[in-house]
Design a protein around this motif. Structure first.
Motif, PDB file in Angstrom:
ATOM      1  N   ALA A   1       0.832  -1.196   0.000  1.00  0.00           N
ATOM      2  CA  ALA A   1       0.000   0.000   0.000  1.00  0.00           C
ATOM      3  C   ALA A   1       0.869   1.248   0.000  1.00  0.00           C
ATOM      4  O   ALA A   1       0.647   2.188  -0.761  1.00  0.00           O
ATOM      5  CB  ALA A   1      -0.942  -0.013   1.203  1.00  0.00           C
ATOM      6  N   ARG A   2       1.899   1.257   0.855  1.00  0.00           N
ATOM      7  CA  ARG A   2       2.734   2.451   0.935  1.00  0.00           C
ATOM      8  C   ARG A   2       3.516   2.675  -0.338  1.00  0.00           C
ATOM      9  O   ARG A   2       3.654   3.804  -0.819  1.00  0.00           O
ATOM     10  CB  ARG A   2       3.702   2.321   2.115  1.00  0.00           C
ATOM     11  CG  ARG A   2       3.014   2.538   3.426  1.00  0.00           C
ATOM     12  CD  ARG A   2       3.973   2.515   4.573  1.00  0.00           C
ATOM     13  NE  ARG A   2       3.289   2.779   5.824  1.00  0.00           N
ATOM     14  CZ  ARG A   2       3.876   2.795   6.999  1.00  0.00           C
ATOM     15  NH1 ARG A   2       5.155   2.544   7.094  1.00  0.00           N
ATOM     16  NH2 ARG A   2       3.189   3.047   8.093  1.00  0.00           N
ATOM     17  N   LEU A   3       4.043   1.584  -0.904  1.00  0.00           N
ATOM     18  CA  LEU A   3       4.819   1.726  -2.128  1.00  0.00           C
ATOM     19  C   LEU A   3       3.941   2.207  -3.267  1.00  0.00           C
ATOM     20  O   LEU A   3       4.293   3.143  -4.001  1.00  0.00           O
ATOM     21  CB  LEU A   3       5.472   0.380  -2.489  1.00  0.00           C
ATOM     22  CG  LEU A   3       6.426   0.404  -3.684  1.00  0.00           C
ATOM     23  CD1 LEU A   3       7.603   1.310  -3.394  1.00  0.00           C
ATOM     24  CD2 LEU A   3       6.899  -0.995  -4.006  1.00  0.00           C
ATOM     25  N   ALA A   4       2.772   1.580  -3.414  1.00  0.00           N
ATOM     26  CA  ALA A   4       1.866   1.963  -4.496  1.00  0.00           C
ATOM     27  C   ALA A   4       1.450   3.422  -4.342  1.00  0.00           C
ATOM     28  O   ALA A   4       1.397   4.182  -5.309  1.00  0.00           O
ATOM     29  CB  ALA A   4       0.639   1.058  -4.519  1.00  0.00           C
ATOM     30  N   ARG A   5       1.159   3.811  -3.129  1.00  0.00           N
ATOM     31  CA  ARG A   5       0.757   5.196  -2.879  1.00  0.00           C
ATOM     32  C   ARG A   5       1.863   6.166  -3.257  1.00  0.00           C
ATOM     33  O   ARG A   5       1.639   7.154  -3.964  1.00  0.00           O
ATOM     34  CB  ARG A   5       0.376   5.358  -1.410  1.00  0.00           C
ATOM     35  CG  ARG A   5       0.024   6.779  -1.018  1.00  0.00           C
ATOM     36  CD  ARG A   5      -0.248   6.860   0.480  1.00  0.00           C
ATOM     37  NE  ARG A   5      -0.461   8.221   0.891  1.00  0.00           N
ATOM     38  CZ  ARG A   5       0.522   9.079   1.152  1.00  0.00           C
ATOM     39  NH1 ARG A   5       1.768   8.697   1.022  1.00  0.00           N
ATOM     40  NH2 ARG A   5       0.246  10.313   1.509  1.00  0.00           N
ATOM     41  N   ALA A   6       3.079   5.897  -2.807  1.00  0.00           N
ATOM     42  CA  ALA A   6       4.193   6.800  -3.086  1.00  0.00           C
ATOM     43  C   ALA A   6       4.440   6.910  -4.586  1.00  0.00           C
ATOM     44  O   ALA A   6       4.597   8.001  -5.128  1.00  0.00           O
ATOM     45  CB  ALA A   6       5.452   6.314  -2.378  1.00  0.00           C
ATOM     46  N   GLU A   7       4.438   5.759  -5.255  1.00  0.00           N
ATOM     47  CA  GLU A   7       4.712   5.785  -6.680  1.00  0.00           C
ATOM     48  C   GLU A   7       3.589   6.458  -7.459  1.00  0.00           C
ATOM     49  O   GLU A   7       3.825   7.122  -8.457  1.00  0.00           O
ATOM     50  CB  GLU A   7       4.922   4.357  -7.205  1.00  0.00           C
ATOM     51  CG  GLU A   7       6.193   3.699  -6.689  1.00  0.00           C
ATOM     52  CD  GLU A   7       7.446   4.442  -7.137  1.00  0.00           C
ATOM     53  OE1 GLU A   7       7.478   4.897  -8.288  1.00  0.00           O
ATOM     54  OE2 GLU A   7       8.367   4.581  -6.325  1.00  0.00           O
ATOM     55  N   THR A   8       2.343   6.252  -6.990  1.00  0.00           N
ATOM     56  CA  THR A   8       1.219   6.888  -7.662  1.00  0.00           C
ATOM     57  C   THR A   8       1.309   8.397  -7.538  1.00  0.00           C
ATOM     58  O   THR A   8       1.087   9.130  -8.501  1.00  0.00           O
ATOM     59  CB  THR A   8      -0.116   6.402  -7.064  1.00  0.00           C
ATOM     60  OG1 THR A   8      -0.173   4.991  -7.176  1.00  0.00           O
ATOM     61  CG2 THR A   8      -1.294   7.023  -7.776  1.00  0.00           C
TER      62      THR A   8
ATOM     63  N   ILE B   1      -1.489   4.794 -14.938  1.00  0.00           N
ATOM     64  CA  ILE B   1      -0.656   4.776 -13.733  1.00  0.00           C
ATOM     65  C   ILE B   1      -0.296   3.351 -13.331  1.00  0.00           C
ATOM     66  O   ILE B   1       0.868   3.050 -13.043  1.00  0.00           O
ATOM     67  CB  ILE B   1      -1.354   5.524 -12.594  1.00  0.00           C
ATOM     68  CG1 ILE B   1      -1.533   6.973 -12.995  1.00  0.00           C
ATOM     69  CG2 ILE B   1      -0.551   5.407 -11.315  1.00  0.00           C
ATOM     70  CD1 ILE B   1      -2.055   7.870 -11.913  1.00  0.00           C
ATOM     71  N   LEU B   2      -1.288   2.486 -13.316  1.00  0.00           N
ATOM     72  CA  LEU B   2      -1.027   1.115 -12.874  1.00  0.00           C
ATOM     73  C   LEU B   2       0.080   0.434 -13.670  1.00  0.00           C
ATOM     74  O   LEU B   2       1.006  -0.131 -13.082  1.00  0.00           O
ATOM     75  CB  LEU B   2      -2.331   0.298 -12.918  1.00  0.00           C
ATOM     76  CG  LEU B   2      -2.229  -1.137 -12.400  1.00  0.00           C
ATOM     77  CD1 LEU B   2      -1.803  -1.150 -10.949  1.00  0.00           C
ATOM     78  CD2 LEU B   2      -3.565  -1.854 -12.543  1.00  0.00           C
ATOM     79  N   PRO B   3       0.032   0.465 -15.010  1.00  0.00           N
ATOM     80  CA  PRO B   3       1.114  -0.198 -15.747  1.00  0.00           C
ATOM     81  C   PRO B   3       2.485   0.375 -15.416  1.00  0.00           C
ATOM     82  O   PRO B   3       3.482  -0.332 -15.445  1.00  0.00           O
ATOM     83  CB  PRO B   3       0.760   0.063 -17.217  1.00  0.00           C
ATOM     84  CG  PRO B   3      -0.664   0.414 -17.218  1.00  0.00           C
ATOM     85  CD  PRO B   3      -0.963   1.037 -15.910  1.00  0.00           C
ATOM     86  N   ASN B   4       2.512   1.664 -15.074  1.00  0.00           N
ATOM     87  CA  ASN B   4       3.794   2.278 -14.792  1.00  0.00           C
ATOM     88  C   ASN B   4       4.386   1.871 -13.454  1.00  0.00           C
ATOM     89  O   ASN B   4       5.596   1.809 -13.288  1.00  0.00           O
ATOM     90  CB  ASN B   4       3.653   3.797 -14.830  1.00  0.00           C
ATOM     91  CG  ASN B   4       4.060   4.339 -16.165  1.00  0.00           C
ATOM     92  OD1 ASN B   4       5.230   4.476 -16.445  1.00  0.00           O
ATOM     93  ND2 ASN B   4       3.074   4.606 -16.992  1.00  0.00           N
TER      94      ASN B   4
ATOM     95  N   TYR C   1       1.990  12.998 -18.512  1.00  0.00           N
ATOM     96  CA  TYR C   1       1.074  12.209 -19.339  1.00  0.00           C
ATOM     97  C   TYR C   1      -0.286  12.020 -18.689  1.00  0.00           C
ATOM     98  O   TYR C   1      -1.272  11.739 -19.357  1.00  0.00           O
ATOM     99  CB  TYR C   1       1.698  10.857 -19.727  1.00  0.00           C
ATOM    100  CG  TYR C   1       2.125   9.972 -18.587  1.00  0.00           C
ATOM    101  CD1 TYR C   1       3.440   9.964 -18.141  1.00  0.00           C
ATOM    102  CD2 TYR C   1       1.218   9.119 -17.970  1.00  0.00           C
ATOM    103  CE1 TYR C   1       3.837   9.150 -17.107  1.00  0.00           C
ATOM    104  CE2 TYR C   1       1.608   8.299 -16.931  1.00  0.00           C
ATOM    105  CZ  TYR C   1       2.916   8.320 -16.503  1.00  0.00           C
ATOM    106  OH  TYR C   1       3.310   7.518 -15.484  1.00  0.00           O
ATOM    107  N   VAL C   2      -0.314  12.188 -17.353  1.00  0.00           N
ATOM    108  CA  VAL C   2      -1.611  12.072 -16.686  1.00  0.00           C
ATOM    109  C   VAL C   2      -2.498  13.253 -17.059  1.00  0.00           C
ATOM    110  O   VAL C   2      -3.670  13.113 -17.379  1.00  0.00           O
ATOM    111  CB  VAL C   2      -1.422  12.004 -15.153  1.00  0.00           C
ATOM    112  CG1 VAL C   2      -2.759  12.070 -14.455  1.00  0.00           C
ATOM    113  CG2 VAL C   2      -0.690  10.733 -14.779  1.00  0.00           C
ATOM    114  N   GLU C   3      -1.899  14.443 -17.023  1.00  0.00           N
ATOM    115  CA  GLU C   3      -2.645  15.636 -17.417  1.00  0.00           C
ATOM    116  C   GLU C   3      -3.111  15.529 -18.855  1.00  0.00           C
ATOM    117  O   GLU C   3      -4.239  15.870 -19.202  1.00  0.00           O
ATOM    118  CB  GLU C   3      -1.753  16.878 -17.269  1.00  0.00           C
ATOM    119  CG  GLU C   3      -1.772  17.486 -15.894  1.00  0.00           C
ATOM    120  CD  GLU C   3      -3.175  17.795 -15.409  1.00  0.00           C
ATOM    121  OE1 GLU C   3      -3.560  17.284 -14.348  1.00  0.00           O
ATOM    122  OE2 GLU C   3      -3.916  18.517 -16.099  1.00  0.00           O
ATOM    123  N   ALA C   4      -2.202  15.034 -19.688  1.00  0.00           N
ATOM    124  CA  ALA C   4      -2.550  14.911 -21.110  1.00  0.00           C
ATOM    125  C   ALA C   4      -3.717  13.960 -21.294  1.00  0.00           C
ATOM    126  O   ALA C   4      -4.644  14.238 -22.063  1.00  0.00           O
ATOM    127  CB  ALA C   4      -1.324  14.420 -21.879  1.00  0.00           C
TER     128      ALA C   4
END
Lengths: 337, 281, 325
Positions: B157-164, B191-194, B172-175
């Motif tokens: 959870a912590r890793l996923a949160r930090a990376e997200t 985001i998930l694939p990244n 690319y998220v804004e785009a």
């Protein structure tokens, strides 16, 4: 600094609350009727009903929680079915045995890992460096209970150097008068040297079992952070100023490198407190771990709940103390808070 | 993709340990899948006349106190231990990653709730919490899976949160948002694939730790009951014979544990070197 | 100061340094040489990657493990520093010559009060006891014009501004009154106003103590203000050494001229800045030409490919070029 500590103390409160809620949920999560578990397998329907009423299991959940918290405040952790004694007093009686073991294990681990990591960083690619890396990788692969058994086999059965793994003190000796509950300290306080050595020889193998596993992350982080410190700009300045080798390694590099090591102490304690249970079983150590295991086997739930709660509160306290230690070592703490 | 393979080959050949670990991994997999077929004796067939025999030509690793062949038991135990660990890690991975993604992406209350949950779990010494959970839910194998999954959650959870959170700020998220993608689509499709590669590395690094926890719980009598063959419980059986010198009963299952954990740790290190060499210590 | 009559304090002769890296050997410095005379300020000017800092580390003997000195001598008061063992070097470093660095805040120990850091140097070299050294440290802090030195001595680097940290470093370096100060980009990263103040401070102390200064910088304007002589470095070579005024008014090396043209003068506009064409050659190549500027040089001719000459144009002006301006 005082303000930083007060803040940190305040953040332990949600943790304590969370822990209490979880332990509450755990007992109420028992499959079936919790009252049966607390009354014991031999109980008559009459005593089950009594227990149910006593524990307030017939009330609503919020009300049960309030009663639970109230009993905790009173220091009432329930009664053990197998011994008939209050759980809290049994835990307090056995706590020093576990604590002594855990701290000696940590002490041995640090006494080996820290110098190993420092020397490995100061002499890269030497045999010590390779040893450090092997220890860091292999150490975490050894199950603690296995290490314990291995040590018993080699040092007790084969070599005969260690005493029988039958607890804290050989029956030939009687425990020193109770001051701290730590036999090592208590025996020294009254000058009972033979008891001191007897205690130490019983403590050695179990503490070593704990140490072997926790050695690995400590050595790894010490080596890594020493390497970083030694290649830092301020060490370059120290070298350019012609400071002695000792000053550079011990005062400049090491004091900076120790900070990340203190940070991981929390994780190391999490492991140590858990592995303590396993080691106590292997060495028949009369601590709270074996207390919980015996209770588990007998389906006696109050001690188990008390054990989990105690360990959690202990762990929260230790984490707080680690934070205190860190803020004593690093003057920068608190500036960006 | 070919770049990944050539980089992988470089890492495996540069570091022979990783290659060795990979071979070991395949071996363990084979044992897990084909276990019963490979065992030389029936793992459950006891022969009290043959109890506590040291390693011999007939029983390569000796027999236990009920005369059962230890080698056969170790082989079929591989299947159980690896399956339990795999289930636990998979569960922790899926739930933890979902929680972390949600917390990092949505922020606000979600972040706070997820934070509280992970903090509360981490407030316990993890093995102790697992003990408490199994004691409360009941002494079964599926509860071992749940318990070890719960204590493994916070890391993911912590890793996923930090990376997200890091990636949320990426262009690319804004785009994607501007192109009209729905939030869920952005989350799952971009985001998930990244963050996946880093999460997978984390999985292999914690797999070994999970095996140790499972074995530890079995060692103290939680989860697995006799006559099930599981490495932890086999060591527990053998423990009482150590002081009388019958070392093989506990040693071989313990070695099996060690080898398995070592293999996954090395594999994890190798994977991390392939995917994200900067995070090595 | 007449260099012909005075013996140089420091002589670098034929110095070469290379680095072993994963992608090859970097020939960072190739057979450079220069002298520094007592009390003078010599600036070494060049682009990033030209080898200026490496040279200073080689002189100090603090190159890191991947570096190797492959030729040359560094004569300080007649002794070849490169041949001295580490124990001896630790005695003279900080005492006979000292160094200050870029990014002063990170160049100081972050968890040790600055007064103690200065005192460490004093105890080490001046044989003072801890308390004497600390008292002396406060005096030195006052010398570098830090207000309220007693309070500041108890401060940590993160509590001080960049300019103050640089003063602390200067105090540390000069506490034992060395004969030579090497200043590696001492003002990069500081505010423009502080830059001038710091350089003035160094100049003042240098004059008062009769100290020579080796100033390493990429900023030609700064060098022209502070230095008596300037050595221009390019890709590990020294291409020209001359007294400041001569260098600026009549440069003899094409690279020097480009460098001057690229340096903004106060009244010039940006459009008047001329960029230097090309880039530094990759120093990992084995086939580097003898003149490492030849590939970028607009005056390149066929006979530039012979071994590099060092032409002595006058007693104080040398240039390494086949076809000087």
């Amino acid at each position: 600094m005082g303000r930083v500590l007060l803040n940190r103390l305040a953040t332990t409160i949600p943790s304590v609350v969370g822990v209490v809620i979880v332990t509450f949920l755990l007992t109420r999560a028992l499959p079936g009727d919790p009252a049966i578990y607390f009354a014991g397998p031999e109980a008559s329907p009459q005593s089950i009903a009594e227990v149910r009423q006593q524990l307030g299991l017939d009330r609503s959940w919020p009300e049960q929680f309030v009663r639970y918290v109230a009993s905790l405040m009173r220091g009432d952790l329930g009664i053990s079915l197998t011994t008939g004694q209050p759980v809290l007093s049994e835990i307090l009686l056995r706590l020093p045995a576990s604590a002594e073991l855990t701290f000696l294990g940590l002490f041995i681990a640090a006494a080996i890992a820290l110098p190993l990591g420092v020397i490995a960083a100061v002499r890269p690619n030497s045999w010590i460096d390779h040893l450090c890396r092997v220890v860091s990788t292999a150490g975490v692969s050894l199950p603690t209970f296995f290490t314990g058994l291995l040590l018993i086999y080699v040092f007790y059965y084969v070599l005969g150097w260690s005493p029988a793994p039958l607890g804290r003190l050989d029956i030939l000796y009687s425990p020193p008068p109770m001051r701290t509950g730590f036999y090592i300290i208590d025996s020294l306080l009254v000058g009972q040297i033979s008891v001191f050595f007897a205690t130490l020889s019983q403590l050695l193998l179990p503490a070593l079992s704990l140490a072997v596993f926790s050695l690995a992350p400590l050595a790894r982080i010490t080596r890594a952070s020493m390497l970083t410190a030694l290649s830092s700009e301020f060490v370059r300045t120290a070298r350019a100023s012609g400071l002695s080798r000792w000053q550079i390694v011990a005062v400049y590099a090491f004091r900076n490198a120790i900070l990340p090591v203190v940070t991981i102490l929390g994780m190391v304690f999490s492991f140590l407190l858990g592995a303590n249970v396993l080691v106590e079983k292997v060495f028949a150590w009369p601590g709270i771990g074996s207390y919980a295991i015996d209770a588990l086997v007998a389906s006696d739930y109050a001690p188990v709940q008390g054990f989990v709660l105690t360990m959690a509160l202990l762990y929260i306290t230790l984490n707080f103390l680690i934070d205190v230690l860190y803020s004593l070592l690093d003057p920068r703490v608190g500036i960006s808070a | 993709m070919t770049e990944l393979f050539s980089h992988a080959r470089y890492v495996l050949t540069q570091n022979p340990l990783s290659g060795f670990a990979f071979v070991l991994f395949v071996l363990l997999l084979v044992l897990a899948v084909f276990g019963p077929a490979l065992a030389p004796h029936d793992p459950f067939a006891g022969n009290t006349g043959q109890a506590l025999q040291p390693p011999s030509a007939l029983h390569w690793l000796g027999t236990d106190q009920l005369g059962r062949d230890i080698l056969s038991r170790i082989i079929i135990a591989a299947r159980l231990d690896l399956a339990i660990a795999a289930a636990s890690v998979a569960l922790a991975f899926v739930v933890g990653t979902a929680m972390g993604l949600a917390a990092g992406y949505l922020g606000g209350w979600t972040d706070r709730v997820v934070g509280r949950i992970t903090d509360t779990i981490m407030a316990f010494p993890l093995f102790v919490l697992a003990m408490g959970i199994v004691a409360a839910l009941g002494n079964t194998i599926i509860n071992i899976v749940y318990a070890t999954a719960i204590i493994g959650l916070p890391l993911y959870a912590r890793l996923a949160r930090a990376e997200t959170i890091v990636r949320c700020g990426a262009g690319y998220v804004e785009a994607a948002r501007l192109c009209g993608n729905s939030e869920l689509r952005i989350l799952l499709g971009h985001i998930l694939p990244n963050i996946m590669p880093l999460m997978v590395v984390q999985t292999s690094l914690t797999f070994g730790y999970t095996i140790l926890n499972v074995a530890g719980l079995s060692f103290i009598g939680l989860g697995v009951r006799p006559p099930t063959a599981e490495w932890g419980i086999m060591v527990a059986d053998g423990a009482s014979f150590i002081i009388s010198g019958e070392w093989w009963v506990a040693l071989f299952p313990g070695l099996a544990l060690m080898v398995a954990v070592f293999c996954f740790n090395l594999l994890g290190d190798g994977l991390r070197d392939i995917i994200d060499p900067r995070s090595r210590t | 100061m007449k260099p012909d009559e005075v013996v140089p304090l420091l002589t670098v002769e034929d110095l070469s340094v290379e680095f072993r890296t994963r992608s090859g050997t970097v020939h960072a410095v190739d057979r450079i040489g220069f002298d520094i005379y007592p009390g003078e300020t010599l600036a070494v000017v060049g682009e990033s990657g030209s080898g200026k800092s490496v040279t200073s580390y080689a002189i100090m003997g603090i190159l890191d493990n991947a570096a190797r000195v492959t030729s040359g001598r560094v004569l300080f008061r007649g002794t070849d520093l490169l041949k001295e063992d580490e124990v001896r070097m630790r005695e003279i470093r900080g005492r006979e010559f000292a160094m200050i660095f870029q990014n002063p805040r990170t160049a100081l120990n972050p968890i040790r009060p600055v007064g103690k850091q200065i005192a460490d140097v004093l105890s080490r070299h001046a044989g003072l006891s801890a308390s004497e050294a600390y008292r002396r440290a406060i005096e030195v802090l006052a010398q570098v014009k830090i207000p309220d030195p007693e309070r500041r001595a108890r401060a940590y680097p993160f509590e001080l501004s960049g300019g103050m940290c640089q003063r602390v470093m200067i105090a540390m370096a000069l506490s034992c009154r060395p004969a030579l100060l090497i200043a590696d980009e001492p003002t990069t990263g500081l505010d423009a106003t502080i830059q001038a103040v710091i350089m003035d401070l160094i100049g003042e102390i240098a004059q008062a103590q009769g100290m020579a200064t080796l100033l390493i910088t990429h900023d030609l304007a700064l060098a022209s203000e502070q230095a008596d002589r300037i050595a221009v470095m390019h890709a590990g070579h020294i291409v020209e050494i001359a007294p400041t005024k001569d260098l600026l008014t009549a440069p003899r090396h094409p690279y020097t001229r480009s460098l001057i043209a690229a340096t903004p003068a106060p009244a010039a506009s940006l459009s008047e800045l001329a960029a230097i064409p090309g880039a530094l050659p990759d120093l990992r190549r084995d086939d580097l030409p003898p003149c490492r500027y030849s590939e970028r040089c607009p005056r390149h001719e066929a006979d530039c490919d012979g071994p590099l000459p060092l032409e002595r144009l006058s007693a104080r002006h040398t240039v390494a070029c086949w076809h000087p301006l």
